[in-house]
Design a protein around this motif. Structure first.
Motif, mmCIF file in Angstrom:
data_model
loop_
_atom_site.group_PDB
_atom_site.id
_atom_site.type_symbol
_atom_site.label_atom_id
_atom_site.label_comp_id
_atom_site.label_asym_id
_atom_site.label_seq_id
_atom_site.Cartn_x
_atom_site.Cartn_y
_atom_site.Cartn_z
ATOM 1 N N ALA A 2 1.038 -1.177 -0.148
ATOM 2 C CA ALA A 2 -0.083 0.046 -0.015
ATOM 3 C C ALA A 2 0.912 1.409 0.029
ATOM 4 O O ALA A 2 1.992 1.249 0.496
ATOM 5 C CB ALA A 2 -1.035 0.140 1.394
ATOM 6 N N GLN A 79 -4.376 5.706 10.421
ATOM 7 C CA GLN A 79 -4.253 4.542 9.545
ATOM 8 C C GLN A 79 -2.911 4.936 9.100
ATOM 9 O O GLN A 79 -2.577 6.164 8.965
ATOM 10 C CB GLN A 79 -5.256 4.248 8.699
ATOM 11 N N ARG A 81 -0.386 3.207 5.935
ATOM 12 C CA ARG A 81 -0.384 2.128 4.887
ATOM 13 C C ARG A 81 -1.728 1.178 4.870
ATOM 14 O O ARG A 81 -1.670 0.021 4.699
ATOM 15 C CB ARG A 81 0.721 1.495 4.752
ATOM 16 N N GLU A 82 -2.819 1.904 4.887
ATOM 17 C CA GLU A 82 -4.374 1.523 5.034
ATOM 18 C C GLU A 82 -4.486 0.438 5.881
ATOM 19 O O GLU A 82 -5.497 -0.399 5.939
ATOM 20 C CB GLU A 82 -4.495 0.730 3.510
#
Length: 110
Positions: A2, A79, A81-82
């Motif tokens: 991500a 959050q 990196r997702e």
């Protein structure tokens, strides 16, 4: 993998006051951005983000949003990196967030 973004958004019902405060906070952090979906009604998404390769690289935005969180007595999901890292709750990192990134100089809420 991500993209390396740190994203913080209102975890409960968001309103115009959140949007105004986050927009101002993001303007004071280099390379930070702001997002708002006012058409979402009860599901309105309001937050801020910054591209960073490391979680600690996003500390300036975390501190800025912590101040907003404390002032507005609001819970923010964090959050990176997702992936959910934790929450800021009324300006204080929860245990998960505190373990993931040292934010020791966030002022205590009044």
């Amino acid at each position: 993998m991500a993209d390396s973004y740190l994203v913080l958004f209102v975890a409960d019902a968001a309103h115009d006051g959140h949007a105004e405060a986050l927009r101002a906070a993001a303007r004071n952090v280099p390379d930070a951005g702001f997002f708002d979906d006012p058409s979402g009604g009860d599901e309105r998404t309001v937050g801020a983000y910054v591209r960073t390769e490391t979680l600690t690289g996003g500390a300036p935005l975390l501190r800025a949003v912590a101040a907003v969180s404390a002032r507005l007595d609001t819970r923010f999901e964090v959050q990176f990196r997702e992936q959910k890292v934790g929450h800021l709750v009324s300006g204080t990192p929860d245990d998960d967030l505190a373990a993931a990134v040292p934010l020791g100089d966030i002022p205590e809420p009044l």
